[in-house]
Design a protein around this motif. Structure first.
Motif, PDB file in Angstrom:
ATOM      1  N   LEU A  69       0.596  -1.167   0.253  1.00  0.00           N
ATOM      2  CA  LEU A  69      -0.058   0.098   0.028  1.00  0.00           C
ATOM      3  C   LEU A  69       0.798   1.627  -0.105  1.00  0.00           C
ATOM      4  CD1 LEU A  69      -2.694  -1.000   2.573  1.00  0.00           C
ATOM      5  CD2 LEU A  69      -2.987  -1.275   0.225  1.00  0.00           C
ATOM      6  N   LEU A  70       2.552   1.360  -0.169  1.00  0.00           N
ATOM      7  CA  LEU A  70       2.673   2.165   0.106  1.00  0.00           C
ATOM      8  C   LEU A  70       3.192   3.067  -0.879  1.00  0.00           C
ATOM      9  CD1 LEU A  70       5.040   1.627   3.352  1.00  0.00           C
ATOM     10  CD2 LEU A  70       3.587   3.494   3.369  1.00  0.00           C
ATOM     11  N   ASN A  71       3.505   1.764  -1.600  1.00  0.00           N
ATOM     12  CA  ASN A  71       3.701   2.382  -3.721  1.00  0.00           C
ATOM     13  C   ASN A  71       5.266   2.873  -3.705  1.00  0.00           C
ATOM     14  OD1 ASN A  71       0.371   1.331  -4.101  1.00  0.00           O
ATOM     15  ND2 ASN A  71       0.787   3.443  -3.832  1.00  0.00           N
ATOM     16  N   VAL A  72       5.964   2.294  -2.650  1.00  0.00           N
ATOM     17  CA  VAL A  72       7.235   2.473  -2.770  1.00  0.00           C
ATOM     18  C   VAL A  72       8.294   1.211  -3.940  1.00  0.00           C
ATOM     19  CG1 VAL A  72       7.755   3.159  -1.428  1.00  0.00           C
ATOM     20  CG2 VAL A  72       7.665   0.529  -0.113  1.00  0.00           C
ATOM     21  N   ASP A  73       9.068   1.210  -4.562  1.00  0.00           N
ATOM     22  CA  ASP A  73       9.805   0.382  -5.281  1.00  0.00           C
ATOM     23  C   ASP A  73      10.385  -0.852  -4.520  1.00  0.00           C
ATOM     24  OD1 ASP A  73      12.229   1.021  -4.431  1.00  0.00           O
ATOM     25  OD2 ASP A  73      13.058   2.232  -5.789  1.00  0.00           O
ATOM     26  N   ASP A  74      10.694  -2.134  -4.965  1.00  0.00           N
ATOM     27  CA  ASP A  74      11.196  -3.282  -3.990  1.00  0.00           C
ATOM     28  C   ASP A  74      11.868  -3.155  -3.850  1.00  0.00           C
ATOM     29  OD1 ASP A  74       8.781  -4.793  -5.812  1.00  0.00           O
ATOM     30  OD2 ASP A  74      10.011  -5.401  -7.009  1.00  0.00           O
ATOM     31  N   PHE A  75      12.705  -2.522  -3.518  1.00  0.00           N
ATOM     32  CA  PHE A  75      14.158  -1.969  -2.954  1.00  0.00           C
ATOM     33  C   PHE A  75      13.641  -1.024  -1.545  1.00  0.00           C
ATOM     34  CE2 PHE A  75      17.997   1.005  -0.993  1.00  0.00           C
ATOM     35  CZ  PHE A  75      19.224  -0.548  -0.807  1.00  0.00           C
ATOM     36  N   LYS A  76      12.884  -0.461  -1.639  1.00  0.00           N
ATOM     37  CA  LYS A  76      12.795  -0.059  -0.836  1.00  0.00           C
ATOM     38  C   LYS A  76      11.791  -0.973   0.253  1.00  0.00           C
ATOM     39  CE  LYS A  76      13.143   5.099  -2.253  1.00  0.00           C
ATOM     40  NZ  LYS A  76      12.856   6.324  -2.829  1.00  0.00           N
ATOM     41  N   ALA A  77      11.060  -1.055  -0.893  1.00  0.00           N
ATOM     42  CA  ALA A  77      10.238  -2.159   0.397  1.00  0.00           C
ATOM     43  C   ALA A  77      11.212  -2.808   0.825  1.00  0.00           C
ATOM     44  CB  ALA A  77       9.087  -3.056  -0.500  1.00  0.00           C
ATOM     45  N   GLN A  78      11.708  -3.974   0.922  1.00  0.00           N
ATOM     46  CA  GLN A  78      12.830  -5.118   1.661  1.00  0.00           C
ATOM     47  C   GLN A  78      13.050  -3.968   2.465  1.00  0.00           C
ATOM     48  OE1 GLN A  78      12.914  -7.827   0.853  1.00  0.00           O
ATOM     49  NE2 GLN A  78      11.283  -7.786  -0.308  1.00  0.00           N
ATOM     50  N   ILE A  79      13.969  -3.023   2.282  1.00  0.00           N
ATOM     51  CA  ILE A  79      14.276  -1.988   3.668  1.00  0.00           C
ATOM     52  C   ILE A  79      13.512  -1.929   4.302  1.00  0.00           C
ATOM     53  CG2 ILE A  79      15.002   0.425   4.011  1.00  0.00           C
ATOM     54  CD1 ILE A  79      16.306  -0.115   1.541  1.00  0.00           C
ATOM     55  N   ILE A  80      12.006  -1.155   4.062  1.00  0.00           N
ATOM     56  CA  ILE A  80      11.224  -0.642   4.948  1.00  0.00           C
ATOM     57  C   ILE A  80      10.819  -2.471   5.827  1.00  0.00           C
ATOM     58  CG2 ILE A  80       8.808  -0.381   5.333  1.00  0.00           C
ATOM     59  CD1 ILE A  80       9.163   1.435   3.484  1.00  0.00           C
ATOM     60  N   LYS A  81      10.064  -3.636   5.693  1.00  0.00           N
ATOM     61  CA  LYS A  81      10.287  -4.673   6.258  1.00  0.00           C
ATOM     62  C   LYS A  81      11.861  -4.857   7.039  1.00  0.00           C
ATOM     63  CE  LYS A  81       7.957  -6.811   2.448  1.00  0.00           C
ATOM     64  NZ  LYS A  81       7.848  -8.690   1.324  1.00  0.00           N
ATOM     65  N   GLN A  82      12.589  -5.021   6.294  1.00  0.00           N
ATOM     66  CA  GLN A  82      13.541  -5.220   7.533  1.00  0.00           C
ATOM     67  C   GLN A  82      13.744  -4.902   8.941  1.00  0.00           C
ATOM     68  OE1 GLN A  82      17.268  -5.049   4.935  1.00  0.00           O
ATOM     69  NE2 GLN A  82      16.569  -6.759   3.746  1.00  0.00           N
ATOM     70  N   LYS A  83      13.572  -3.550   8.106  1.00  0.00           N
ATOM     71  CA  LYS A  83      13.715  -2.030   9.498  1.00  0.00           C
ATOM     72  C   LYS A  83      12.222  -2.473  10.512  1.00  0.00           C
ATOM     73  CE  LYS A  83      16.544   0.944  10.113  1.00  0.00           C
ATOM     74  NZ  LYS A  83      17.389   0.936  10.313  1.00  0.00           N
ATOM     75  N   ILE A  84      11.381  -2.994  10.073  1.00  0.00           N
ATOM     76  CA  ILE A  84      10.500  -2.857  10.683  1.00  0.00           C
ATOM     77  C   ILE A  84      10.583  -4.338  11.411  1.00  0.00           C
ATOM     78  CG2 ILE A  84       7.491  -3.932  10.988  1.00  0.00           C
ATOM     79  CD1 ILE A  84       6.945  -1.763   8.706  1.00  0.00           C
ATOM     80  N   ASP A  85      10.830  -5.498  11.215  1.00  0.00           N
ATOM     81  CA  ASP A  85      11.009  -6.549  11.389  1.00  0.00           C
ATOM     82  C   ASP A  85      12.011  -6.302  13.137  1.00  0.00           C
ATOM     83  OD1 ASP A  85       9.460  -7.977  10.619  1.00  0.00           O
ATOM     84  OD2 ASP A  85      11.052  -8.795   8.988  1.00  0.00           O
ATOM     85  N   ASP A  86      13.145  -5.772  12.162  1.00  0.00           N
ATOM     86  CA  ASP A  86      14.005  -5.429  13.455  1.00  0.00           C
ATOM     87  C   ASP A  86      13.264  -5.121  14.374  1.00  0.00           C
ATOM     88  OD1 ASP A  86      16.711  -5.600  14.177  1.00  0.00           O
ATOM     89  OD2 ASP A  86      17.406  -3.321  13.494  1.00  0.00           O
TER      90      ASP A  86
END
Length: 139
Positions: free
Chosen positions: A53-70
């Motif tokens: 839903l954020l509409n960001v590219d795949d690279f930025k999406a992966q960074i967000i996922k990792q930051k949220i998990d961390d």
């Protein structure tokens, strides 16, 4: 004779109850594991939905996922830590929330960072908000 009978009866009672307790403990542990797996699956689904839903590219999406998990791992360490008293935990978590996402602020817009912080606070409400916004833009 009666004393021996009472002792034997008590011994049999204790032996009869012990395996049942161990089995119920194992069953409770399995239930807990199933519950935790279900919660993790739901958490992963919410994070994936949020990132889409954020509409960001795949690279930025992966960074967000990792930051949220961390962030969630660190938050849980604080929340379940016995080092800190209950009154100390909430300010530590708030401080973590501010500092944890500071290093990626230059990669994203302020709106995206604010959305991530709202997601960390209440992920279900933020997903609903983004879904409403997306449907309004499509109409």
């Amino acid at each position: 004779m009666v004393a021996k009978l009472v002792k034997v009866t008590l011994l049999m009672l204790v032996l009869g109850v012990t395996p049942a307790y161990a089995q119920s403990k194992d069953a409770m542990e399995k239930e807990r594991e199933k519950y935790m797996e279900k919660q993790m699956e739901q958490y992963r689904d919410r994070v994936d939905t949020f990132v889409k839903l954020l509409n960001v590219d795949d690279f930025k999406a992966q960074i967000i996922k990792q930051k949220i998990d961390d962030f969630y791992q660190k938050r849980n360490q604080i929340a379940f830590s016995e080092k800190h008293q209950e009154l100390e935990k909430e300010p530590l978590i708030e401080q973590l929330k501010i500092s944890h996402f500071a290093d990626v602020k230059e990669l994203y817009t302020e709106e995206t960072i604010a959305s991530v912080l709202r997601f960390v606070d209440d992920n279900k409400a933020e997903i609903k908000k983004l879904q409403k916004t997306k449907t309004k833009k499509n109409n």
